[in-house]
Motif scaffolding. Structure first.
Motif, PDB file in Angstrom:
ATOM      1  N   ASP A 160       0.836  -1.207   0.000  1.00 20.46           N
ATOM      2  CA  ASP A 160       0.000   0.000   0.000  1.00 20.46           C
ATOM      3  C   ASP A 160       0.867   1.251   0.000  1.00 20.46           C
ATOM      4  O   ASP A 160       0.610   2.198  -0.754  1.00 20.46           O
ATOM      5  CB  ASP A 160      -0.899  -0.006   1.242  1.00 20.46           C
TER       6      ASP A 160
ATOM      7  N   LYS B  84       2.468   1.796  -3.373  1.00 21.33           N
ATOM      8  CA  LYS B  84       1.531   2.306  -4.380  1.00 21.33           C
ATOM      9  C   LYS B  84       1.242   3.789  -4.183  1.00 21.33           C
ATOM     10  O   LYS B  84       0.919   4.497  -5.127  1.00 21.33           O
ATOM     11  CB  LYS B  84       0.229   1.514  -4.335  1.00 21.33           C
ATOM     12  N   ARG B  85       1.358   4.281  -2.939  1.00 21.48           N
ATOM     13  CA  ARG B  85       1.082   5.692  -2.656  1.00 21.48           C
ATOM     14  C   ARG B  85       2.262   6.621  -2.940  1.00 21.48           C
ATOM     15  O   ARG B  85       2.124   7.829  -2.880  1.00 21.48           O
ATOM     16  CB  ARG B  85       0.655   5.858  -1.197  1.00 21.48           C
TER      17      ARG B  85
END
Length: 91
Positions: free
Chosen positions: A11, A14-15
């Motif tokens: 996560d 991906k950010r």
């Protein structure tokens, strides 16, 4: 220990910000600015195409003399400091 990423790490990955595409005309603005400041010759000028070096007889004589000096110097250094057992009886 595992080489796999945890869901939280995936996560976070991906950010992360991605590469941005430069705005249109950025290269033209940079090159134009460099030409204005004299870092790049204006397009179409002789300096922009490259500089031609003319080989006059004095330049050729200087180049030949420099080559001879370099060859004699290298030979002298090799003879004085060379320790090659194969060539010991030759020189």
């Amino acid at each position: 220990m595992s080489d796999e990423l945890s869901p939280e790490e995936l996560d976070a990955l991906k950010r992360l910000p991605r590469e941005r595409v430069p705005s249109a005309g950025l290269e033209e603005r940079v090159v134009g600015s460099m030409r204005e400041r004299g870092f790049i010759a204006p397009a179409g000028t002789r300096a922009a195409r490259g500089r031609l070096v003319r080989l006059t007889s004095s330049r050729v004589a200087g180049l030949v003399a420099a080559c001879i000096v370099l060859m004699v110097g290298a030979y002298t250094i090799g003879v004085r400091h060379g320790e090659n057992p194969v060539l010991r009886g030759v020189v």
